[in-house]
Write a protein that holds these residues in place. Structure first.
Motif, PDB file in Angstrom:
ATOM      1  N   GLN A  39      22.283  96.060 -47.106  1.00  0.00           N
ATOM      2  CA  GLN A  39      21.282  95.084 -46.688  1.00  0.00           C
ATOM      3  C   GLN A  39      20.470  95.659 -45.552  1.00  0.00           C
ATOM      4  O   GLN A  39      21.000  95.989 -44.485  1.00  0.00           O
ATOM      5  N   ARG A  45      20.547  91.362 -49.825  1.00  0.00           N
ATOM      6  CA  ARG A  45      21.588  92.338 -50.120  1.00  0.00           C
ATOM      7  C   ARG A  45      21.305  92.982 -51.482  1.00  0.00           C
ATOM      8  O   ARG A  45      20.951  92.285 -52.454  1.00  0.00           O
ATOM      9  N   SER A 111      26.742  90.776 -56.440  1.00  0.00           N
ATOM     10  CA  SER A 111      27.503  90.483 -55.228  1.00  0.00           C
ATOM     11  C   SER A 111      28.221  89.135 -55.321  1.00  0.00           C
ATOM     12  O   SER A 111      29.263  88.946 -54.681  1.00  0.00           O
TER      13      SER A 111
END
Length: 127
Positions: A39, A45, A111
């Motif tokens: 990030q 991110r 993620s």
């Protein structure tokens, strides 16, 4: 639940190389698929690389393909990210992440699918 600790971040010049490590604690660490995400300031991110729990399958984000290499040593419960030909745009906090894998060939790139995260390590690439 596995716990993760990253190391190896720092300052490097553009075109240089840097290696990151992620040590996983827990008796079942070798059963986790692992990934690296990053990030940058003011950005979301981003997926960097992932590896299956048996180390046999890897996958890379387009922006790092051909420059970064993910690997793991299950005997040491450690995952590595070798970064070559670094660019200023690689500057970011790099996070190690893990998810228990029911199949040793699985890897994850989202993620939202990761269940454990390290605290991150800062990589700064100077132009």
């Amino acid at each position: 639940q596995v716990q993760l600790l990253e190391s190896g971040g720092g300052l490097v010049q553009a075109g240089g190389s840097l290696g990151l490590s992620c040590a996983a604690s827990g008796r079942t660490a070798s059963s986790y698929a692992m990934g690296w995400f990053r990030q940058a300031p003011g950005k979301e991110r981003e997926f960097v690389a992932s590896i299956s729990s048996n180390g046999g399958r890897t996958y890379y984000g387009d922006s790092v393909k051909g420059r970064f290499t993910i690997s793991r040593d299950n005997a040491r419960s450690t995952v590595y990210l070798q970064m070559n030909s670094l660019k200023a745009e690689d500057t970011a906090v790099y996070y190690c992440a893990a998810r228990f894998a029911t199949n040793p060939r699985y890897y994850y790139t989202d993620s939202n699918n990761m269940s454990a995260w390290g605290s991150g390590t800062l990589v700064t690439v100077s132009a």
